[in-house]
Motif scaffolding. Structure first.
Motif, mmCIF file in Angstrom:
data_model
loop_
_atom_site.group_PDB
_atom_site.id
_atom_site.type_symbol
_atom_site.label_atom_id
_atom_site.label_comp_id
_atom_site.label_asym_id
_atom_site.label_seq_id
_atom_site.Cartn_x
_atom_site.Cartn_y
_atom_site.Cartn_z
ATOM 1 N N ALA A 60 1.945 -8.232 8.650
ATOM 2 C CA ALA A 60 1.126 -8.981 7.524
ATOM 3 C C ALA A 60 0.513 -7.286 7.081
ATOM 4 C CB ALA A 60 0.630 -10.249 7.185
ATOM 5 N N LEU A 61 -0.676 -7.428 7.995
ATOM 6 C CA LEU A 61 -1.422 -6.120 8.683
ATOM 7 C C LEU A 61 -0.871 -4.984 7.670
ATOM 8 C CD1 LEU A 61 -4.672 -5.514 8.637
ATOM 9 C CD2 LEU A 61 -3.145 -4.374 11.193
ATOM 10 N N LEU A 62 -0.504 -4.415 8.368
ATOM 11 C CA LEU A 62 0.541 -2.837 7.775
ATOM 12 C C LEU A 62 0.752 -3.303 5.736
ATOM 13 C CD1 LEU A 62 3.657 -2.293 10.841
ATOM 14 C CD2 LEU A 62 0.820 -1.387 10.504
ATOM 15 N N ARG A 63 1.261 -4.673 5.325
ATOM 16 C CA ARG A 63 1.755 -4.928 4.470
ATOM 17 C C ARG A 63 -0.154 -3.884 3.391
ATOM 18 N NH1 ARG A 63 5.643 -6.073 1.780
ATOM 19 N NH2 ARG A 63 6.711 -6.813 3.547
ATOM 20 N N SER A 64 -1.040 -5.194 3.852
ATOM 21 C CA SER A 64 -2.465 -4.996 3.421
ATOM 22 C C SER A 64 -3.017 -3.649 3.186
ATOM 23 C CB SER A 64 -3.653 -6.299 4.308
ATOM 24 O OG SER A 64 -4.593 -5.256 3.713
ATOM 25 N N MET A 65 -2.556 -2.414 4.635
ATOM 26 C CA MET A 65 -2.782 -1.015 4.460
ATOM 27 C C MET A 65 -1.947 -0.689 3.355
ATOM 28 S SD MET A 65 -2.973 -1.005 8.757
ATOM 29 C CE MET A 65 -3.597 0.335 8.851
ATOM 30 N N ALA A 66 -0.471 -0.816 3.673
ATOM 31 C CA ALA A 66 -0.138 -0.098 2.310
ATOM 32 C C ALA A 66 -0.663 -0.566 0.924
ATOM 33 C CB ALA A 66 1.149 -0.552 2.482
ATOM 34 N N ILE A 67 -0.902 -1.332 0.682
ATOM 35 C CA ILE A 67 -1.005 -1.820 -0.694
ATOM 36 C C ILE A 67 -2.538 -0.811 -1.286
ATOM 37 C CG2 ILE A 67 -1.739 -3.873 -1.970
ATOM 38 C CD1 ILE A 67 0.519 -5.109 -0.331
ATOM 39 N N ARG A 68 -3.395 -0.767 0.219
ATOM 40 C CA ARG A 68 -4.547 -0.396 -0.405
ATOM 41 C C ARG A 68 -5.057 1.222 -0.019
ATOM 42 N NH1 ARG A 68 -10.395 -1.721 1.867
ATOM 43 N NH2 ARG A 68 -10.295 -4.211 1.464
ATOM 44 N N TYR A 69 -3.404 1.326 0.613
ATOM 45 C CA TYR A 69 -2.994 3.134 0.135
ATOM 46 C C TYR A 69 -2.164 3.593 -0.929
ATOM 47 C CZ TYR A 69 -0.112 7.159 1.596
ATOM 48 O OH TYR A 69 -0.519 8.906 1.894
ATOM 49 N N ASP A 70 -1.587 2.530 -1.481
ATOM 50 C CA ASP A 70 -0.419 2.535 -2.498
ATOM 51 C C ASP A 70 -0.524 1.701 -3.565
ATOM 52 O OD1 ASP A 70 1.277 2.833 -4.973
ATOM 53 O OD2 ASP A 70 2.409 4.057 -4.402
ATOM 54 N N HIS A 71 -2.058 1.521 -4.867
ATOM 55 C CA HIS A 71 -2.042 0.248 -5.358
ATOM 56 C C HIS A 71 -0.492 -1.090 -5.666
ATOM 57 C CE1 HIS A 71 -6.066 -0.596 -4.576
ATOM 58 N NE2 HIS A 71 -6.287 0.709 -4.665
ATOM 59 N N GLY A 72 0.855 0.801 -6.335
ATOM 60 C CA GLY A 72 1.509 -0.086 -7.158
ATOM 61 C C GLY A 72 2.254 -0.876 -6.102
ATOM 62 N N LEU A 73 1.975 -0.303 -4.926
ATOM 63 C CA LEU A 73 3.370 -1.493 -4.044
ATOM 64 C C LEU A 73 2.693 -3.419 -4.270
ATOM 65 C CD1 LEU A 73 3.122 0.594 -1.096
ATOM 66 C CD2 LEU A 73 4.843 0.783 -2.260
ATOM 67 N N ALA A 74 1.546 -3.567 -4.833
ATOM 68 C CA ALA A 74 1.534 -5.014 -4.520
ATOM 69 C C ALA A 74 2.313 -5.612 -5.642
ATOM 70 C CB ALA A 74 -0.351 -5.013 -5.043
ATOM 71 N N ILE A 75 2.389 -4.785 -6.897
ATOM 72 C CA ILE A 75 3.328 -4.892 -7.854
ATOM 73 C C ILE A 75 4.928 -5.370 -7.609
ATOM 74 C CG2 ILE A 75 3.407 -4.953 -10.517
ATOM 75 C CD1 ILE A 75 0.547 -3.299 -10.013
ATOM 76 N N PRO A 76 5.821 -6.076 -7.704
ATOM 77 C CA PRO A 76 7.391 -5.969 -7.391
ATOM 78 C C PRO A 76 7.964 -5.305 -8.516
ATOM 79 C CG PRO A 76 6.080 -8.706 -6.604
ATOM 80 C CD PRO A 76 4.910 -6.987 -7.124
ATOM 81 N N GLY A 77 8.064 -4.379 -7.950
ATOM 82 C CA GLY A 77 9.433 -3.781 -9.493
ATOM 83 C C GLY A 77 9.195 -2.247 -10.284
ATOM 84 N N TYR A 78 7.582 -2.310 -9.155
ATOM 85 C CA TYR A 78 6.299 -1.258 -9.655
ATOM 86 C C TYR A 78 7.394 0.021 -9.870
ATOM 87 C CZ TYR A 78 1.954 1.695 -11.638
ATOM 88 O OH TYR A 78 1.238 2.530 -11.597
ATOM 89 N N TYR A 79 7.598 0.635 -9.071
ATOM 90 C CA TYR A 79 8.451 1.605 -8.546
ATOM 91 C C TYR A 79 10.233 1.765 -9.456
ATOM 92 C CZ TYR A 79 4.034 3.244 -6.838
ATOM 93 O OH TYR A 79 2.464 3.331 -6.436
ATOM 94 N N ASP A 80 10.158 0.929 -9.869
ATOM 95 C CA ASP A 80 11.821 1.060 -10.130
ATOM 96 C C ASP A 80 12.263 1.362 -11.494
ATOM 97 O OD1 ASP A 80 12.641 -0.384 -7.656
ATOM 98 O OD2 ASP A 80 12.824 -2.116 -7.849
ATOM 99 N N LYS A 81 11.123 2.112 -12.652
ATOM 100 C CA LYS A 81 10.587 2.545 -13.229
ATOM 101 C C LYS A 81 11.657 4.126 -13.299
ATOM 102 C CE LYS A 81 7.145 -1.428 -14.923
ATOM 103 N NZ LYS A 81 5.920 -1.649 -14.746
ATOM 104 N N PRO A 82 12.187 4.084 -14.145
ATOM 105 C CA PRO A 82 12.797 5.854 -13.993
ATOM 106 C C PRO A 82 11.401 6.414 -14.054
ATOM 107 C CG PRO A 82 13.809 3.797 -16.081
ATOM 108 C CD PRO A 82 12.609 3.042 -15.821
ATOM 109 N N ILE A 83 10.167 5.806 -15.070
ATOM 110 C CA ILE A 83 9.688 6.897 -14.540
ATOM 111 C C ILE A 83 8.783 7.386 -13.641
ATOM 112 C CG2 ILE A 83 7.718 5.326 -14.732
ATOM 113 C CD1 ILE A 83 6.508 7.172 -16.786
ATOM 114 N N PHE A 84 9.277 6.370 -11.632
ATOM 115 C CA PHE A 84 8.700 6.906 -11.017
ATOM 116 C C PHE A 84 9.815 7.444 -9.680
ATOM 117 C CE2 PHE A 84 5.608 3.518 -11.863
ATOM 118 C CZ PHE A 84 4.855 4.332 -12.156
#
Length: 116
Positions: A45-69
């Motif tokens: 959970a701590l690593l996940r929190s750190m990852a989301i602080r580093y990249d806010h898009g990771l907090a939105i499931p599927g955010y990076y599944d869009k073709p633009i990314f």
């Protein structure tokens, strides 16, 4: 505090005013060291929190599944996995179990200098 009492002054002038008004501390500031227990193996959970602080898009499931990314190459899951690994490495550096280990480096330096 009212704005009428405020004046623009240089740091040197502020220091002189503190002496005149008796508001300058005669004792140096003491910094208390606190010991904090940190687990060697980081909670997921701590690593996940750190990852989301580093990249806010990771907090939105599927955010990076869009073709633009470039989802066809990476996708949200892989990006999260990759960022979690980076956070794990950063955590290891902080707790002293990563690539840079102060105690290990000190022992190597002493050995090189013939002191150990």
């Amino acid at each position: 505090m009212t704005p009428g009492h405020l004046e623009w002054k240089t740091p040197k002038e502020n220091s002189a005013d503190r002496k005149v008004h008796g508001t300058q501390s005669s004792k140096p500031l003491k910094i208390r060291k606190k010991t904090v227990a940190v687990p060697v193996d980081p909670p997921e959970a701590l690593l996940r929190s750190m990852a989301i602080r580093y990249d806010h898009g990771l907090a939105i499931p599927g955010y990076y599944d869009k073709p633009i990314f470039g989802a066809e190459n990476v996708g949200h899951g892989r990006r999260m996995e990759s960022t979690m690994e980076i956070m794990r490495q950063l955590y290891e550096e902080v707790v002293g179990t990563g690539f840079y280990r102060p105690a290990k480096r000190l022992a190597e330096t002493r050995k090189e200098n013939g002191n150990g």
